[in-house]
Design an enzyme around this catalytic site. Structure first.
Site, PDB file in Angstrom:
ATOM      1  N   ASP A   1     -21.685  14.579 -19.622  1.00  0.00           N
ATOM      2  CA  ASP A   1     -22.341  15.829 -19.988  1.00  0.00           C
ATOM      3  C   ASP A   1     -21.691  16.919 -19.123  1.00  0.00           C
ATOM      4  OD1 ASP A   1     -24.442  17.685 -20.880  1.00  0.00           O
ATOM      5  OD2 ASP A   1     -25.235  17.447 -18.850  1.00  0.00           O
TER       6      ASP A   1
ATOM      7  N   ASP B   1     -23.018  20.850 -18.353  1.00  0.00           N
ATOM      8  CA  ASP B   1     -23.892  21.675 -17.514  1.00  0.00           C
ATOM      9  C   ASP B   1     -24.845  20.805 -16.700  1.00  0.00           C
ATOM     10  OD1 ASP B   1     -22.980  24.291 -18.394  1.00  0.00           O
ATOM     11  OD2 ASP B   1     -23.884  23.777 -20.306  1.00  0.00           O
TER      12      ASP B   1
ATOM     13  N   SER C   1     -21.667  16.916 -24.885  1.00  0.00           N
ATOM     14  CA  SER C   1     -22.470  18.073 -24.469  1.00  0.00           C
ATOM     15  C   SER C   1     -23.198  18.700 -25.647  1.00  0.00           C
ATOM     16  CB  SER C   1     -21.533  19.114 -23.823  1.00  0.00           C
ATOM     17  OG  SER C   1     -22.181  20.338 -23.633  1.00  0.00           O
TER      18      SER C   1
ATOM     19  N   LYS D   1     -26.073  12.401 -28.871  1.00  0.00           N
ATOM     20  CA  LYS D   1     -24.837  12.057 -28.152  1.00  0.00           C
ATOM     21  C   LYS D   1     -24.507  10.567 -28.259  1.00  0.00           C
ATOM     22  CE  LYS D   1     -25.377  15.737 -24.688  1.00  0.00           C
ATOM     23  NZ  LYS D   1     -25.389  16.038 -23.245  1.00  0.00           N
TER      24      LYS D   1
END
Length: 271
Positions: free
Chosen positions: A9, A11, A44, A192
């Site tokens: 990922d 952030d 992401s 995801k």
């Protein structure tokens, strides 16, 4: 079982709080990963065009599970593009319009879209996550494959909004928290983990051979599915609960520290 895929990922995970990472260290690691036949995947909630800007040296070489799994690109080529029907999009937009205080970005394959009537501060903030972000006067201007909505509302109202959306439209869209009053509305099952599974099938990689890193509610399925799911020390409780392993925070290069262990075949990667 050897590691064959690393998924990160961005952030709060790969990036520090100033949206940067130790590029020199990572690129050195990446070349070692490649030499060992280990795939690197960026997974992401953000837009593909934004994500690839972080990896100019290798973006044509790696895979992206972008928009929370709705848009998957491998070596610069589209692998999978999800799409909501026009009817579903209209229902979702009607629900969004009826929710006071909700700010929204409509996400499509070619661009993201924001109504010109939305607050300018929200537009400026979203430009950081959507490098292609088009201001529109009305929804009728959109001609694109729509697969996600990025929403933001006051933290105090987020849980209620997510619950009411799931009750009203759960058959066509589902909400996942991405932190700080934000929720992504995604197509059920197009998360995801699903995107990673598509890539794994192409490459012949088992779940037990995957290392995944995340910090948010939208990482839960990926962290559960991976043989080695790592939650960041700064992660949300849901991410920590889903992961079997943990690492230090995003500001302490938590991901890069674990990649070092993978490359050195240290515990828990030495079996």
């Amino acid at each position: 079982m050897s590691v064959k895929l690393i998924a990160v990922d961005m952030d709060g995970t790969f990036l520090d709080d100033s949206k940067k990472y130790n590029k020199e260290k990572f690129l050195a690691q990446y070349h070692q990963l490649k030499a060992q036949g280990i795939k690197f995947v960026v997974a992401s909630g953000n837009q593909y065009y934004q994500l690839k800007s972080f990896y100019p040296e290798i973006e044509a070489d790696i895979a992206f599970v972008a928009e929370n799994g709705a848009y998957i690109v491998n070596e610069g080529k589209d692998l999978s593009v999800a799409e909501l029907s026009r009817e579903s999009v209209a229902k979702i937009l009607a629900f969004i319009d009826a929710t006071p205080g909700l700010n929204t970005v409509i996400c499509g394959r070619d661009s993201a879209y924001i109504l010109a009537s939305q607050p300018e501060a929200f537009y400026q903030k979203m430009k950081n996550y959507y490098h292609r972000l088009k201001k529109i006067e009305s929804y009728q201007e959109i001609d694109d494959q729509i697969f996600k909505f990025a929403t933001n509302i006051d933290d105090a109202h987020l849980a209620k909004f997510m619950t009411s959306l799931d009750e009203a439209l759960g058959d066509i869209i589902t909400s996942v928290s991405s932190g700080h009053g934000s929720a992504d509305l995604i197509i059920p099952g197009r998360h995801k983990a699903n995107g990673l599974r598509m890539l794994q099938e192409i490459w012949g990689i088992e779940d037990s051979e995957v290392v995944a890193f995340g910090d948010g509610g939208n990482d839960v399925e990926m962290l559960k599915q991976a043989g080695f799911g790592f939650a960041m020390a700064n992660g949300m409780p849901a991410a920590k609960q889903a992961a079997s392993y943990s690492t230090v925070s995003n500001n302490e290069e938590g991901v890069l520290k674990i990649i070092d262990k993978v490359l050195a075949r240290e515990e828990p990667f030495n079996h």
